[in-house]
Design a protein around this motif. Structure first.
Motif, PDB file in Angstrom:
ATOM      1  N   SER A 206       0.832  -1.211   0.000  1.00  0.00           N
ATOM      2  CA  SER A 206       0.000   0.000   0.000  1.00  0.00           C
ATOM      3  C   SER A 206       0.866   1.259   0.000  1.00  0.00           C
ATOM      4  N   ALA A 207       2.037   1.164   0.627  1.00  0.00           N
ATOM      5  CA  ALA A 207       2.924   2.324   0.720  1.00  0.00           C
ATOM      6  C   ALA A 207       3.612   2.632  -0.603  1.00  0.00           C
ATOM      7  N   VAL A 208       3.818   1.603  -1.442  1.00  0.00           N
ATOM      8  CA  VAL A 208       4.585   1.815  -2.679  1.00  0.00           C
ATOM      9  C   VAL A 208       3.737   1.722  -3.939  1.00  0.00           C
ATOM     10  N   SER A 209       2.502   1.232  -3.829  1.00  0.00           N
ATOM     11  CA  SER A 209       1.653   1.076  -5.011  1.00  0.00           C
ATOM     12  C   SER A 209       0.263   1.631  -4.722  1.00  0.00           C
ATOM     13  N   SER A 210      -0.055   2.752  -5.319  1.00  0.00           N
ATOM     14  CA  SER A 210      -1.383   3.335  -5.135  1.00  0.00           C
ATOM     15  C   SER A 210      -2.450   2.446  -5.767  1.00  0.00           C
ATOM     16  N   GLU A 211      -2.077   1.716  -6.819  1.00  0.00           N
ATOM     17  CA  GLU A 211      -3.039   0.827  -7.466  1.00  0.00           C
ATOM     18  C   GLU A 211      -3.417  -0.319  -6.541  1.00  0.00           C
ATOM     19  N   PHE A 212      -2.423  -0.904  -5.878  1.00  0.00           N
ATOM     20  CA  PHE A 212      -2.748  -1.955  -4.911  1.00  0.00           C
ATOM     21  C   PHE A 212      -3.608  -1.393  -3.780  1.00  0.00           C
ATOM     22  N   ALA A 213      -3.232  -0.237  -3.251  1.00  0.00           N
ATOM     23  CA  ALA A 213      -3.971   0.362  -2.134  1.00  0.00           C
ATOM     24  C   ALA A 213      -5.429   0.599  -2.515  1.00  0.00           C
ATOM     25  N   GLU A 214      -5.661   1.062  -3.741  1.00  0.00           N
ATOM     26  CA  GLU A 214      -7.036   1.326  -4.188  1.00  0.00           C
ATOM     27  C   GLU A 214      -7.830   0.031  -4.297  1.00  0.00           C
ATOM     28  N   LEU A 215      -7.210  -1.016  -4.872  1.00  0.00           N
ATOM     29  CA  LEU A 215      -7.907  -2.292  -5.011  1.00  0.00           C
ATOM     30  C   LEU A 215      -8.139  -2.947  -3.653  1.00  0.00           C
ATOM     31  N   TRP A 216      -7.179  -2.852  -2.749  1.00  0.00           N
ATOM     32  CA  TRP A 216      -7.341  -3.433  -1.416  1.00  0.00           C
ATOM     33  C   TRP A 216      -8.482  -2.757  -0.658  1.00  0.00           C
ATOM     34  N   ALA A 217      -8.640  -1.462  -0.863  1.00  0.00           N
ATOM     35  CA  ALA A 217      -9.686  -0.709  -0.162  1.00  0.00           C
ATOM     36  C   ALA A 217     -11.086  -1.099  -0.628  1.00  0.00           C
ATOM     37  N   ARG A 218     -11.203  -1.776  -1.759  1.00  0.00           N
ATOM     38  CA  ARG A 218     -12.529  -2.201  -2.242  1.00  0.00           C
ATOM     39  C   ARG A 218     -13.103  -3.350  -1.405  1.00  0.00           C
ATOM     40  N   HIS A 219     -12.253  -4.107  -0.734  1.00  0.00           N
ATOM     41  CA  HIS A 219     -12.670  -5.254   0.079  1.00  0.00           C
ATOM     42  C   HIS A 219     -13.314  -6.356  -0.757  1.00  0.00           C
ATOM     43  N   ASP A 220     -12.942  -6.451  -2.033  1.00  0.00           N
ATOM     44  CA  ASP A 220     -13.435  -7.548  -2.862  1.00  0.00           C
ATOM     45  C   ASP A 220     -12.706  -8.831  -2.494  1.00  0.00           C
ATOM     46  N   VAL A 221     -13.423  -9.948  -2.520  1.00  0.00           N
ATOM     47  CA  VAL A 221     -12.815 -11.253  -2.288  1.00  0.00           C
ATOM     48  C   VAL A 221     -13.199 -12.184  -3.430  1.00  0.00           C
ATOM     49  N   GLY A 222     -12.321 -13.113  -3.727  1.00  0.00           N
ATOM     50  CA  GLY A 222     -12.592 -14.052  -4.806  1.00  0.00           C
ATOM     51  C   GLY A 222     -11.730 -15.289  -4.660  1.00  0.00           C
ATOM     52  N   PRO A 223     -12.082 -16.371  -5.338  1.00  0.00           N
ATOM     53  CA  PRO A 223     -11.331 -17.619  -5.221  1.00  0.00           C
ATOM     54  C   PRO A 223     -10.083 -17.614  -6.090  1.00  0.00           C
ATOM     55  N   GLN A 224      -9.167 -18.518  -5.746  1.00  0.00           N
ATOM     56  CA  GLN A 224      -8.014 -18.780  -6.601  1.00  0.00           C
ATOM     57  C   GLN A 224      -8.472 -19.808  -7.629  1.00  0.00           C
ATOM     58  N   ILE A 225      -8.657 -19.390  -8.857  1.00  0.00           N
ATOM     59  CA  ILE A 225      -9.239 -20.273  -9.864  1.00  0.00           C
ATOM     60  C   ILE A 225      -8.250 -20.524 -10.991  1.00  0.00           C
ATOM     61  N   GLN A 226      -8.553 -21.566 -11.801  1.00  0.00           N
ATOM     62  CA  GLN A 226      -7.744 -21.794 -12.990  1.00  0.00           C
ATOM     63  C   GLN A 226      -7.929 -20.601 -13.919  1.00  0.00           C
ATOM     64  N   ALA A 227      -6.836 -20.082 -14.421  1.00  0.00           N
ATOM     65  CA  ALA A 227      -6.903 -18.854 -15.208  1.00  0.00           C
ATOM     66  C   ALA A 227      -5.988 -18.972 -16.422  1.00  0.00           C
ATOM     67  N   VAL A 228      -6.018 -17.939 -17.250  1.00  0.00           N
ATOM     68  CA  VAL A 228      -5.147 -17.859 -18.417  1.00  0.00           C
ATOM     69  C   VAL A 228      -4.120 -16.762 -18.165  1.00  0.00           C
ATOM     70  N   LYS A 229      -2.849 -17.110 -18.303  1.00  0.00           N
ATOM     71  CA  LYS A 229      -1.776 -16.124 -18.147  1.00  0.00           C
ATOM     72  C   LYS A 229      -1.347 -15.698 -19.540  1.00  0.00           C
ATOM     73  N   ALA A 230      -1.477 -14.408 -19.819  1.00  0.00           N
ATOM     74  CA  ALA A 230      -1.121 -13.859 -21.125  1.00  0.00           C
ATOM     75  C   ALA A 230       0.074 -12.950 -20.972  1.00  0.00           C
TER      76      ALA A 230
END
Length: 283
Positions: A206-230
């Motif tokens: 949060s101290a070094v990435s404003s993007e992470f801090a903004e996303l963390w503040a949303r309090h969204d939760v989700g599963p670790q799912i099979q995904a596509v890495k591009a």
């Protein structure tokens, strides 16, 4: 509470009752260093003996073993686990039957990676990494180094994702992927609310990435799912990999992330066209 949820809770309490009774029955006073007084009509420890060993009230323990609707704290469950000489698996089972998240073991940073896991990583022809629940990288294979550009200075997937310009430039669709990455991280962190390593990572990022801090503040939760890495490789071009995350059952908190070229894409062919990116078959 619905009738269905009440029925589920009742079944859980019945299983808790039977579990405690069977664990108590397999121990003798001598097993736990207690003197035997008088004749015993039934084998195993008595309820009052378990209560004394655990430091809880006899009536309270009796209610718990009878499957009554009472709440038990993690501290009390740990005390009962010690009194009944439960294994780590049995302790986790006790937590679940009592309606609590079991304590997570393993995954400590710097823990020794077994030769078997290292062999599995090295034998995997495609990129593969071994990480812990904090996203610390425990081991990587040659495929991850060759294709994704990982090196020995990369220590944590979350830190790389938000602070490593090289990694970010390679990652296609970074903006659309980032919310899911943080949501899965929050879901894992919620399983260990008192874990100082999760708190440290969140504070540092949060101290070094404003993007992470903004996303963390949303309090969204989700599963670790099979995904596509591009990824957009500077020589091979666009590469698409199916990502599968597997839990290492004998090391709770460790996960294998395995990557395979996505079927129907040109990923495998593009890797073959760049000589030093060709992934050798396992020996």
């Amino acid at each position: 509470m619905t009738s269905e949820s009440r029925a589920v809770a009742q079944r859980r309490r019945e299983q808790l009752r039977d579990f405690l009774r069977t664990r108590r029955a397999r121990l003798t006073p001598g097993d736990v260093g207690m003197a035997v007084a008088g004749r015993r009509r039934t084998p195993g420890l008595r309820r009052e003996e378990v209560a004394v060993l655990a430091g809880v009230g006899v009536s309270w323990y009796t209610w718990l073993e009878q499957g009554r609707d009472i709440n038990a704290s993690a501290e009390v469950l740990d005390a009962i686990s010690r009194a009944l000489r439960l294994s780590e698996s049995e302790r986790a089972h006790l937590y679940l039957l009592a309606g609590l998240n079991p304590p997570l073991e393993g995954g400590a940073r710097g823990a020794s990676v077994t030769p078997e896991l290292r062999h599995l990583l090295d034998a995997w022809r495609q990129p593969a990494v071994l990480r812990d629940r904090h996203r610390n990288l425990l081991a990587i294979n040659d495929g991850a180094r060759t294709v994704f550009g990982y090196d020995d200075t990369d220590h944590n997937c979350m830190v790389m994702f938000f602070t490593n310009a090289r990694y970010r430039d390679m990652h296609l669709h970074w903006e659309s992927v980032a919310p899911g990455v943080v949501a899965a991280f929050r879901a894992d962190a919620a399983l260990s609310p008192d874990d100082p390593e999760f708190r440290r990572l969140v504070d540092d990022l949060s101290a070094v990435s404003s993007e992470f801090a903004e996303l963390w503040a949303r309090h969204d939760v989700g599963p670790q799912i099979q995904a596509v890495k591009a990824v957009l490789h500077p020589e091979a071009g666009e590469l698409l990999f199916d990502t599968t995350t597997l839990a290492v059952v004998d090391h709770p908190g460790w996960y294998l992330e395995l990557y395979n070229p996505r079927p129907g894409t040109e990923t495998a062919e593009r890797l073959e066209r760049v000589p030093h990116l060709r992934l050798a078959a396992p020996a």
